[in-house]
Design a protein around this motif. Structure first.
Motif, PDB file in Angstrom:
ATOM      1  N   GLY A 284       0.797  -1.209   0.000  1.00 45.22           N
ATOM      2  CA  GLY A 284       0.000   0.000   0.000  1.00 45.22           C
ATOM      3  C   GLY A 284       0.832   1.262   0.000  1.00 45.22           C
ATOM      4  N   ASN A 285       0.194   2.350  -0.409  1.00 45.64           N
ATOM      5  CA  ASN A 285       0.913   3.620  -0.447  1.00 45.64           C
ATOM      6  C   ASN A 285       0.820   4.319   0.908  1.00 45.64           C
ATOM      7  OD1 ASN A 285      -1.589   5.123  -0.351  1.00 45.64           O
ATOM      8  ND2 ASN A 285      -1.865   4.576  -2.484  1.00 45.64           N
ATOM      9  N   LEU A 286       1.551   5.402   1.031  1.00 49.20           N
ATOM     10  CA  LEU A 286       1.580   6.189   2.260  1.00 49.20           C
ATOM     11  C   LEU A 286       0.876   7.508   1.994  1.00 49.20           C
ATOM     12  CD1 LEU A 286       5.310   5.559   3.235  1.00 49.20           C
ATOM     13  CD2 LEU A 286       3.298   4.467   4.229  1.00 49.20           C
ATOM     14  N   ILE A 287      -0.144   7.809   2.761  1.00 49.21           N
ATOM     15  CA  ILE A 287      -0.865   9.063   2.625  1.00 49.21           C
ATOM     16  C   ILE A 287      -0.390   9.989   3.737  1.00 49.21           C
ATOM     17  CG2 ILE A 287      -3.119  10.178   2.547  1.00 49.21           C
ATOM     18  CD1 ILE A 287      -2.590   8.241   0.249  1.00 49.21           C
TER      19      ILE A 287
ATOM     20  N   ILE B 238       9.066   0.639  -3.180  1.00 53.85           N
ATOM     21  CA  ILE B 238       8.865  -0.350  -2.131  1.00 53.85           C
ATOM     22  C   ILE B 238       9.992  -1.368  -2.186  1.00 53.85           C
ATOM     23  CG2 ILE B 238       7.417  -2.256  -1.349  1.00 53.85           C
ATOM     24  CD1 ILE B 238       4.998  -0.650  -2.005  1.00 53.85           C
ATOM     25  N   PHE B 239      10.671  -1.517  -1.067  1.00 47.78           N
ATOM     26  CA  PHE B 239      11.728  -2.514  -0.918  1.00 47.78           C
ATOM     27  C   PHE B 239      11.072  -3.780  -0.417  1.00 47.78           C
ATOM     28  CE2 PHE B 239      15.543  -4.536  -0.459  1.00 47.78           C
ATOM     29  CZ  PHE B 239      16.061  -4.640   0.815  1.00 47.78           C
TER      30      PHE B 239
ATOM     31  N   GLU C 155       9.084  -2.032   3.180  1.00 47.59           N
ATOM     32  CA  GLU C 155       9.299  -0.634   3.520  1.00 47.59           C
ATOM     33  C   GLU C 155       9.372   0.222   2.257  1.00 47.59           C
ATOM     34  OE1 GLU C 155      12.039  -2.093   7.232  1.00 47.59           O
ATOM     35  OE2 GLU C 155      12.809  -0.566   5.881  1.00 47.59           O
ATOM     36  N   GLN C 156       8.982   1.470   2.411  1.00 47.13           N
ATOM     37  CA  GLN C 156       8.974   2.389   1.294  1.00 47.13           C
ATOM     38  C   GLN C 156      10.087   3.416   1.500  1.00 47.13           C
ATOM     39  OE1 GLN C 156       5.675   5.352  -0.719  1.00 47.13           O
ATOM     40  NE2 GLN C 156       4.950   3.489   0.227  1.00 47.13           N
ATOM     41  N   PHE C 157      10.985   3.494   0.526  1.00 48.34           N
ATOM     42  CA  PHE C 157      12.107   4.425   0.603  1.00 48.34           C
ATOM     43  C   PHE C 157      11.922   5.540  -0.425  1.00 48.34           C
ATOM     44  CE2 PHE C 157      14.739   2.351   3.671  1.00 48.34           C
ATOM     45  CZ  PHE C 157      14.362   1.026   3.606  1.00 48.34           C
ATOM     46  N   PHE C 158      12.299   6.731  -0.028  1.00 48.37           N
ATOM     47  CA  PHE C 158      12.063   7.907  -0.851  1.00 48.37           C
ATOM     48  C   PHE C 158      13.351   8.408  -1.491  1.00 48.37           C
ATOM     49  CE2 PHE C 158       7.679   9.194  -0.052  1.00 48.37           C
ATOM     50  CZ  PHE C 158       7.350   8.336   0.986  1.00 48.37           C
TER      51      PHE C 158
END
Lengths: 111, 116
Positions: free
Chosen positions: A97-100, B97-98, B104-107
């Motif tokens: 899922g995405n992050l809002i 997304i890793f 985890e989501q890295f920017f």
């Protein structure tokens, strides 16, 4: 819409613990709480996340209440470099899922 | 943690021109990437979800013909702002997304676009 509410700003003295609160009263049972921070003009940086248990890593601790309706991010010894906007996010849509992002809390660490 | 890069870090262009922004996952493969936009003193707003090998999914109110997204490989997604106008000036940030146990989501570090 973001599922979290945070105070718009907080101050903290350098070397003291910074405790950042977050309310997420509509969180579902399988939704994780994530914390990111954004230093001015940079991309957000991952801090920590949790589901129901308290979590700790090298950056911070995350305390989640038993009913999961709120949480607190703790920076144990704040430094000037911790000055940033801190975002508390409930991740929807499962593991992909995405992050809002909501408005976050602007933490100012003062000497 | 995993590293996500963006190129360029900043760009200035004339109104009416198109600008392409690249987002790369440097040390991992990402089937899903996200594009965000951030105006001054505001929070990040999700624009679209980019999936490798398929069409992007755009958030409500985001013009898909204006913001073209291509996720042609597992390490690269591109955002092209077509016929840019001054109101498109913003900070564009991608994330990936890793796919470890926690996804985890890295920017990325973001791209500052200024349209004159």
């Amino acid at each position: 819409d973001a599922k979290t509410t945070q105070p718009p700003s907080m101050d903290c003295a350098e070397g003291r613990a910074a405790n950042l609160p977050c309310n997420h009263s509509t969180i579902s049972g399988n939704e994780y709480v994530y914390w990111y921070r954004q230093i001015h003009s940079q991309g957000p940086q991952y801090i920590i996340h949790g589901l129901k248990n308290n979590e700790t890593n090298e950056m911070a601790s995350l305390i989640i209440t038993e009913d999961r309706k709120s949480s607190t991010l703790i920076l144990p010894h704040a430094t000037l470099r911790d000055t940033a906007v801190y975002y508390c996010i409930v991740r929807v849509g499962g593991s992909q899922g995405n992050l809002i992002f909501g408005k976050g809390t602007k933490l100012s660490v003062k000497p | 943690g995993a590293v996500v890069s963006q190129h360029p870090s900043w760009v200035i262009c004339k109104s009416g021109t198109s600008v392409k922004i690249e987002c790369r996952s440097l040390d991992f493969q990402a089937t899903t990437m996200f594009w965000y936009r951030q105006f001054p003193k505001q929070s990040l707003m999700l624009m679209a979800t980019s999936n490798e090998g398929s069409k992007a999914t755009y958030e409500q109110g985001v013009e898909k013909d204006k913001f073209l997204i291509n996720h042609a490989s597992l390490t690269l997604s591109t955002l092209t702002v077509t016929s840019a106008h001054p109101e498109d000036s913003s900070f564009y940030i991608c994330s990936a997304i890793f796919t470890n146990g926690y996804n985890e989501q890295f920017f990325g570090p973001g791209t500052r676009l200024t349209v004159l």
